[in-house]
Enzyme design. Structure first.
Site, mmCIF file in Angstrom:
data_model
loop_
_atom_site.group_PDB
_atom_site.id
_atom_site.type_symbol
_atom_site.label_atom_id
_atom_site.label_comp_id
_atom_site.label_asym_id
_atom_site.label_seq_id
_atom_site.Cartn_x
_atom_site.Cartn_y
_atom_site.Cartn_z
ATOM 1 N N LYS A 9 21.442 -20.531 -20.174
ATOM 2 C CA LYS A 9 20.652 -21.440 -20.915
ATOM 3 C C LYS A 9 19.179 -21.340 -20.793
ATOM 4 O O LYS A 9 18.734 -21.000 -19.832
ATOM 5 C CB LYS A 9 21.073 -22.886 -20.489
ATOM 6 C CG LYS A 9 20.366 -24.118 -21.381
ATOM 7 C CD LYS A 9 21.273 -25.380 -21.024
ATOM 8 C CE LYS A 9 20.743 -25.789 -19.608
ATOM 9 N NZ LYS A 9 21.031 -27.278 -19.376
ATOM 10 N N LYS A 35 29.043 -23.515 -25.420
ATOM 11 C CA LYS A 35 28.710 -24.994 -25.462
ATOM 12 C C LYS A 35 27.944 -25.477 -26.410
ATOM 13 O O LYS A 35 27.022 -24.673 -26.917
ATOM 14 C CB LYS A 35 27.810 -25.445 -24.197
ATOM 15 C CG LYS A 35 28.726 -25.259 -22.802
ATOM 16 C CD LYS A 35 27.732 -25.949 -21.728
ATOM 17 C CE LYS A 35 26.291 -25.211 -21.550
ATOM 18 N NZ LYS A 35 25.572 -25.592 -20.572
#
Length: 241
Positions: free
Chosen positions: A27, A84
């Site tokens: 991320k 995600k």
């Protein structure tokens, strides 16, 4: 309870692995709560995991079915075991369900069926015009997603512990478990919040800032990850506020 540590590059992935993180999450914190790293960086993070840790990847917030399907396919093919997907700006269950289904199609094609999709709900959903966490759980269950993550959209605002009572959080976790979903909790979690997350019944605690020197945009260190990992063990008492 397993510990997920969000990393922005290969070096942080090495540190997370050395500190004992159970899951390494790709991320980019500079790009928001679910900022995606580049495919090249994901491949580097995957290589740094050495095949000993599952790698997950944030794809950002979904808005277009074709775009999220393509992204899920590409990131799954680059080594993500789970991708995600958030839903900022998506207020309806039907729309969220369609976007989730598209992400699942892409993840399946990209990985040959080995990559799943995690639907990301926001505890501060009102800040980003997203649907309520309970509604997103419904959407995730409808399409057979792998799990749900409860996070915060505003990384300068209150953390998860400030937004939900222990009873409300445990009820949401139980709802998701009843739907046979994996449950992860994140959202500006501090060291002394891990007991709160563990007691709620979560399968995974997700951290970024708590694992870094210098906060969320700082650098993940093995020492910080190691300390957090110890607190995930139910045999050890959680730190008190």
């Amino acid at each position: 309870m397993r510990l997920l540590v969000s990393v922005a590059n290969r070096e942080e992935a090495v540190a997370a692995r050395a500190g004992g993180a159970d899951i390494i999450d790709a991320k980019d914190p500079a790009r928001g709560p679910l900022g995606a790293v580049s495919i090249a960086v994901l491949r580097e993070i995957h290589a740094a995991s050495g095949g000993t840790r599952p790698v997950t990847a944030a794809l950002g917030d979904a808005g277009d079915e074709r775009a999220i399907e393509r992204a899920a396919c590409a990131y799954a093919a680059a080594g993500a075991m789970l991708v995600k997907v958030g839903f900022a700006g998506v207020a309806g269950v039907e729309r969220a369900t369609a976007l989730l289904a598209a992400a699942m199609r892409g993840a399946t094609v990209g990985s040959g069926g080995r990559c799943g999709v995690i639907a990301v709900a926001y505890a501060d959903a009102h800040r980003v015009a997203s649907l309520a966490p309970s509604a997103l759980t419904e959407a995730a269950a409808t399409v057979g997603a792998a799990g749900v993550l409860l996070d915060t959209a505003d990384k300068d605002g209150p953390g998860l512990r400030d937004l939900l009572s222990p009873r409300a959080l445990a009820a949401w976790v139980a709802q998701a478990h009843e739907a046979r979903l994996l449950v992860a909790l994140a959202g500006r979690l501090r060291v002394d919040d891990l007991g709160f997350v563990r007691d709620a019944g979560a399968d995974i605690a997700g951290v970024r800032g708590a694992a870094c020197e210098g906060g969320r945009t700082g650098r993940v260190t093995a020492a910080r990850v190691r300390a957090l990992r110890r607190l995930c063990d139910p045999a050890r008492p959680a730190a008190r506020a």
